[in-house]
Write an enzyme that holds these catalytic residues in place. Structure first.
Site, short mmCIF file in Angstrom:
data_model
loop_
_atom_site.label_atom_id
_atom_site.label_comp_id
_atom_site.label_asym_id
_atom_site.label_seq_id
_atom_site.Cartn_x
_atom_site.Cartn_y
_atom_site.Cartn_z
N SER A 131 0.82 -1.10 0.11
CA SER A 131 0.01 -0.01 -0.09
C SER A 131 0.92 1.26 0.15
O SER A 131 2.03 1.02 0.52
CB SER A 131 -0.90 -0.08 1.26
OG SER A 131 -1.49 1.32 1.56
N TYR A 177 -0.66 -0.54 10.51
CA TYR A 177 -0.82 -0.97 9.22
C TYR A 177 0.28 -0.58 8.29
O TYR A 177 0.71 -1.18 7.32
CB TYR A 177 -2.22 -0.59 8.80
CG TYR A 177 -2.79 -0.78 7.60
CD1 TYR A 177 -3.56 -1.84 7.09
CD2 TYR A 177 -2.43 0.23 6.55
CE1 TYR A 177 -3.96 -2.14 5.71
CE2 TYR A 177 -2.91 0.02 5.16
CZ TYR A 177 -3.40 -1.39 4.97
OH TYR A 177 -3.92 -1.51 3.52
#
Length: 254
Positions: A138, A148
């Site tokens: 990501s 994350y």
């Protein structure tokens, strides 16, 4: 044609990976928690493409689930030549406020599972002299603001290290860094606020994201960002001091 195994294949980018791979002539192994949803996707895929869609229900946040998928990747019959580590989710919580159960599940789905499955897949690929690993990271990897983001940064670093070790074997490793994508990823209560906070032009459709990732695999490219805008943003984020990104509000992109 090569067999591809896709995790998180019941929706979002994973489902799109399955469709594009099957449409291109590959048989697919679909991994996700929901047997019913996997069966539905497999039925549609087989009817539309004529390719075989094998389903493998498994919860990759558990050792049992990871072991089941690893066993399929190590099978000599109908070997898997492309592993797409796509499964993931976000919790939208600050570390000090989140539960250990949530943090452990987040770590297991984004780090433990890709590491375990890749470790199971690579020896057979090397022995056969061909294969590919595709890790869905990501653009959040460029931020230092959440666990994350840290997991996604690990995915990029792991892919780069793996690509170096696999050089000359016929096996490649690729990390794709999408930004905000129009999938169910942001439908949860924890992340739905992002749909309101980010303008429509920054959201990507899953089709070009997946097409770009698969094209990078075919080229043997190690890292790809499937959007010029996000590629430029990533370059800018890498250039600025980390203290400027660490304090930003928790944001997660798929």
């Amino acid at each position: 044609m090569a067999i591809a195994l896709v995790t998180g294949a019941s929706a979002g980018l994973g489902e799109e990976f399955a469709w594009q791979l099957a449409t291109a002539g590959h048989d697919v192994v679909l991994v996700a928690r929901s047997r019913d949803r996997l069966s539905e996707v497999a039925h549609l895929l087989e009817g539309a493409t004529g390719r075989t869609a094998e389903i493998l229900p498994a919860d990759l946040t558990t050792e049992k689930g990871r072991t089941a998928v690893a066993a399929r990747l190590q099978a000599h019959e109908h070997p898997v030549s492309l592993l797409v580590n796509n499964a993931g989710f976000g919790i939208g919580e600050r570390f000090a406020e989140s539960s250990w159960r949530h943090e452990k599940a987040l770590l297991d789905i984004h780090v433990t599972a890709p590491l375990r499955l890749t470790h199971a897949a690579v020896p057979g690929m090397v022995a056969r002299g061909h294969g590919a690993i595709l890790n869905v990271a990501s653009v959040a990897a460029h931020l230092g603001n959440t666990t994350y983001a840290a997991h996604k940064r690990w995915a990029v670093e792991f892919t780069q290290a793996l690509a170096g070790q696999l050089a000359g074997t016929g096996v490649t490793a690729t990390a794709v860094l999408p930004g905000l994508v129009r999938t169910r990823f942001h439908d949860s209560d924890a992340l739905s606020h992002m749909r309101r906070e980010f303008p429509e032009p920054v959201w990507l459709d899953p089709e070009p994201v997946v097409a770009s990732a698969l094209a990078a695999v075919r080229r043997g490219q190690t890292v790809v960002t499937p959007s010029l805008g996000y590629a430029l943003a990533g370059a800018a984020l890498r250039a600025v001091p980390k203290r400027l990104t660490r304090g930003r509000r928790s944001q997660q992109a798929d």
